[in-house]
Design an enzyme around this catalytic site. Structure first.
Site, mmCIF file in Angstrom:
data_model
loop_
_atom_site.group_PDB
_atom_site.id
_atom_site.type_symbol
_atom_site.label_atom_id
_atom_site.label_comp_id
_atom_site.label_asym_id
_atom_site.label_seq_id
_atom_site.Cartn_x
_atom_site.Cartn_y
_atom_site.Cartn_z
ATOM 1 N N GLY A 1 -4.554 -4.280 -4.368
ATOM 2 C CA GLY A 1 -5.491 -3.285 -4.898
ATOM 3 C C GLY A 1 -4.784 -1.986 -5.151
ATOM 4 O O GLY A 1 -4.549 -1.211 -4.245
ATOM 5 N N HIS A 2 -4.382 -1.768 -6.393
ATOM 6 C CA HIS A 2 -3.750 -0.495 -6.731
ATOM 7 C C HIS A 2 -4.829 0.530 -7.024
ATOM 8 O O HIS A 2 -5.727 0.276 -7.816
ATOM 9 C CB HIS A 2 -2.927 -0.626 -8.009
ATOM 10 C CG HIS A 2 -1.738 -1.516 -7.872
ATOM 11 N ND1 HIS A 2 -0.861 -1.427 -6.837
ATOM 12 C CD2 HIS A 2 -1.275 -2.497 -8.659
ATOM 13 C CE1 HIS A 2 0.102 -2.312 -6.996
ATOM 14 N NE2 HIS A 2 -0.148 -2.986 -8.096
ATOM 15 N N LYS B 1 2.175 2.140 -5.077
ATOM 16 C CA LYS B 1 2.856 1.664 -6.287
ATOM 17 C C LYS B 1 2.044 1.964 -7.533
ATOM 18 O O LYS B 1 2.587 2.326 -8.563
ATOM 19 C CB LYS B 1 3.098 0.142 -6.197
ATOM 20 C CG LYS B 1 4.066 -0.237 -5.099
ATOM 21 C CD LYS B 1 4.211 -1.736 -4.967
ATOM 22 C CE LYS B 1 2.986 -2.406 -4.417
ATOM 23 N NZ LYS B 1 2.624 -2.044 -3.056
ATOM 24 N N ASP C 1 0.821 -1.220 0.000
ATOM 25 C CA ASP C 1 0.000 0.000 0.000
ATOM 26 C C ASP C 1 0.854 1.268 0.000
ATOM 27 O O ASP C 1 0.447 2.294 0.536
ATOM 28 C CB ASP C 1 -0.954 0.028 1.213
ATOM 29 C CG ASP C 1 -1.760 -1.240 1.323
ATOM 30 O OD1 ASP C 1 -2.296 -1.678 0.296
ATOM 31 O OD2 ASP C 1 -1.843 -1.802 2.429
ATOM 32 N N ASP D 1 2.847 14.550 1.323
ATOM 33 C CA ASP D 1 1.856 15.571 1.695
ATOM 34 C C ASP D 1 1.065 15.197 2.957
ATOM 35 O O ASP D 1 0.551 16.065 3.648
ATOM 36 C CB ASP D 1 0.889 15.821 0.522
ATOM 37 C CG ASP D 1 0.258 14.535 0.006
ATOM 38 O OD1 ASP D 1 1.016 13.627 -0.386
ATOM 39 O OD2 ASP D 1 -0.982 14.430 0.013
ATOM 40 N N GLN E 1 1.836 -5.778 -3.118
ATOM 41 C CA GLN E 1 2.202 -5.867 -1.692
ATOM 42 C C GLN E 1 3.590 -5.239 -1.463
ATOM 43 O O GLN E 1 3.940 -4.313 -2.178
ATOM 44 C CB GLN E 1 2.137 -7.317 -1.175
ATOM 45 C CG GLN E 1 0.717 -7.868 -1.110
ATOM 46 C CD GLN E 1 0.343 -8.735 -2.290
ATOM 47 O OE1 GLN E 1 1.167 -9.337 -2.930
ATOM 48 N NE2 GLN E 1 -0.934 -8.809 -2.587
HETATM 49 P P1 GTP Z 1 -0.780 -2.664 -3.073
HETATM 50 O O1 GTP Z 1 -0.206 -3.335 -4.265
HETATM 51 O O2 GTP Z 1 -2.037 -3.321 -2.611
HETATM 52 O O3 GTP Z 1 0.220 -2.582 -1.970
HETATM 53 O O4 GTP Z 1 -1.205 -1.139 -3.520
HETATM 54 P P2 GTP Z 1 -0.468 0.237 -3.804
HETATM 55 O O5 GTP Z 1 0.943 0.205 -3.347
HETATM 56 O O6 GTP Z 1 -0.667 0.618 -5.232
HETATM 57 O O7 GTP Z 1 -1.197 1.274 -2.875
HETATM 58 P P3 GTP Z 1 -2.748 1.673 -2.871
HETATM 59 O O8 GTP Z 1 -3.125 2.103 -4.223
HETATM 60 O O9 GTP Z 1 -3.552 0.654 -2.200
HETATM 61 O O10 GTP Z 1 -2.722 2.879 -1.848
HETATM 62 C C1 GTP Z 1 -2.165 4.060 -2.104
HETATM 63 C C2 GTP Z 1 -3.212 5.162 -1.965
HETATM 64 O O11 GTP Z 1 -2.541 6.367 -1.802
HETATM 65 C C3 GTP Z 1 -4.087 5.349 -3.179
HETATM 66 O O12 GTP Z 1 -5.354 5.822 -2.805
HETATM 67 C C4 GTP Z 1 -3.364 6.432 -3.978
HETATM 68 O O13 GTP Z 1 -4.188 7.191 -4.837
HETATM 69 C C5 GTP Z 1 -2.846 7.267 -2.859
HETATM 70 N N1 GTP Z 1 -1.609 7.983 -3.142
HETATM 71 C C6 GTP Z 1 -0.530 7.562 -3.850
HETATM 72 N N2 GTP Z 1 0.445 8.488 -3.794
HETATM 73 C C7 GTP Z 1 -0.032 9.509 -3.045
HETATM 74 C C8 GTP Z 1 0.518 10.757 -2.608
HETATM 75 O O14 GTP Z 1 1.658 11.100 -2.872
HETATM 76 N N3 GTP Z 1 -0.273 11.537 -1.819
HETATM 77 C C9 GTP Z 1 -1.532 11.193 -1.469
HETATM 78 N N4 GTP Z 1 -2.230 12.027 -0.711
HETATM 79 N N5 GTP Z 1 -2.087 10.022 -1.873
HETATM 80 C C10 GTP Z 1 -1.337 9.203 -2.633
#
Ligand code: GTP
Length: 424
Positions: A42-43, A16, A13, A332, A223
């Site tokens: 869940g990306h 990525k 999370d 942020d 993950q």
């Molecule tokens: P997994 O493969 O399940 O680990 O997912 P992931 O690493 O892609 O992360 P995931 O999308 O579940 O969670 C990241 C969350 O943070 C999402 O809602 C993104 O839109 C959000 N996000 C990513 N980068 C940033 C950022 O720099 N700032 C903010 N505020 N949100 C972010």
């Protein structure tokens, strides 16, 4: 970077999805390959006002003219994959000859889900109960059903019936629940076969030919490193190799063909489910980071546990992945916090540990040793230029870079695609 692997450096999370989405466009990747995990990932990717949650399909699918591959290291749930395809198509995303699924991907069967539901009642690893673990168990035990079996009904049928002999014995005699019907499962999977067969391919050949002909290929992990089956906080881990090496086995490419390995590091730490988490914040600040950061599972909606950045865990991550660069996300979310803590070691009894312990019992009883850094009041949200970051935000980043001895190449300052800083 003709080929790059993106992996989570913490417990998943890290964001990525957003970085993969950004890099796909910015560095003109022709192929995006998922190499492990299943629909437990869940990306979340935000494009304009639209939010996409991708579970099994690489996030490159949101871009035109990119080929997306579900590599052999992934375990595929056909029902949820078909739903994902349908949802994307309904949102206007084109899916035709741009999606490929490895012939040698293992398939999550209805009985994997049934067994995991029972297992989770007693073991409480905190799995998503989607049958991922039992599917990988069958893969290793050489009882698995693979994507290619969908093309050969007789093989599929005999595998289902053979596996059900054991599964039904367990369901009836150990878990005292209803047995499953092999014919029903077979018929259901033949329906999936009909819809999915056009995507099934020799993806290892495809990927290698693409690399050899000079195409840019991005390998997208799910993950995070601390959830790796070998290098994570076992047994509180996922069932696959989430580290960069997993890209080679999970896609069928040689390590010689990987040019860059980028670790995604959230500016703080989160973890879902059970397991040790030394820097966890169980106070109001932890709750406010959870709220501000939207730290709830993209797949399950479960609240994520939140904590300070842990450099001990990250050093381990740097070592086992060999990051050529890192991307810091969600900077942020730390805006406005007066003092930031960063874990630089663990105290365990009378000893100070600088390395991430393999013994889960030790990790569970470690007390973090923190370095305190001043926070920043100004908003970093949406900043695109490194020089515009508040001085203390730069100091925080420099501290991480110096401690990990890896360059920070990307800083994400918001959910949207363009809320990002490229440092090099
Ligand atoms: P997994 O493969 O399940 O680990 O997912 P992931 O690493 O892609 O992360 P995931 O999308 O579940 O969670 C990241 C969350 O943070 C999402 O809602 C993104 O839109 C959000 N996000 C990513 N980068 C940033 C950022 O720099 N700032 C903010 N505020 N949100 C972010």
């Amino acid at each position: 970077m003709p080929t790059a692997v993106i992996v989570g450096a913490q417990w998943g999370d890290e964001g990525k999805g957003k970085i993969v989405d950004f890099l796909t466009e910015e560095f003109n990747f022709d192929y995006v390959v998922r190499f492990q995990g299943g629909c437990n990932a869940g990306h979340t990717v935000v494009v304009g006002d639209e939010k996409y949650i991708l579970h099994q399909i690489p996030s490159g699918i949101l871009h035109k003219n990119k080929k997306c591959i579900i590599g052999n290291g992934v375990v595929v749930n056909p029902e949820s994959l078909l739903k994902e395809i349908e949802t994307l198509i309904n949102k206007g995303v084109e899916i035709n000859d741009n999606l490929f699924i490895a012939k040698h991907c293992h398939i999550i069967m209805a009985y994997h889900i049934a067994i995991e539901e029972q297992l989770e009642k007693s073991k409480k690893i905190g799995t998503t109960k989607k049958g991922i673990g039992p599917c990988y168990t069958d893969k290793i035990a050489r009882n698995g059903v693979r994507m290619v079996d969908l093309l050969y009904p007789a093989v599929l049928k005999s595998k289902i019936h053979a596996n059900l002999e054991i599964i039904n014995f367990l369901l009836e005699n150990l878990y005292h629940t209803e047995p499953l019907n092999g014919e029903e499962i077979f018929n259901q999977y033949m329906i999936y076969a009909d819809k999915l067969k056009k995507y099934i391919a020799d993806t290892d050949i495809l990927i290698n030919e693409a690399i050899d002909s000079g195409k840019n290929v991005l390998f997208e992990g799910a993950q995070g490193t601390l959830l790796d089956i070998d290098h994570g906080t076992y047994p509180y881990v996922t069932s696959s190799n989430t580290v960069a090496g997993g890209a080679c086995t999970g896609a069928g490419v040689s390590p010689k063909k990987i040019d860059s390995i980028i670790g995604i590091v959230k500016a703080y730490t989160t973890r879902v489910g059970g397991g040790p988490f030394p820097t966890e914040m169980k106070d109001e600040l932890g709750e406010s980071i959870r709220q501000k950061g939207g730290e709830y599972g993209a797949t399950t909606g479960r609240p994520r546990r939140c904590g300070w950045l842990d450099l001990v865990g990250l050093k381990h991550s740097v070592r086992v992945n060999g990051f050529t660069g890192i991307a810091i996300t969600k900077l942020d979310i730390l805006d406005g916090i007066e003092k930031l803590k960063v874990c630089v070691g663990y105290r365990y009894g009378n000893t100070v540990l600088e390395e991430f312990p393999k013994e889960i019992e030790i990790l569970e009883n470690c007390i973090p040793i923190y370095e305190e850094l001043p926070g920043w009041k100004d908003s970093t949200k949406g900043i695109k230029n490194y020089e515009e970051l508040p001085g203390n935000a730069k100091k925080y980043l420099e501290f991480i870079e110096k401690s990990l001895k890896v360059k920070i190449q990307i800083i994400s300052t918001g959910q949207k695609r363009d809320e990002i800083i490229i440092k090099e």
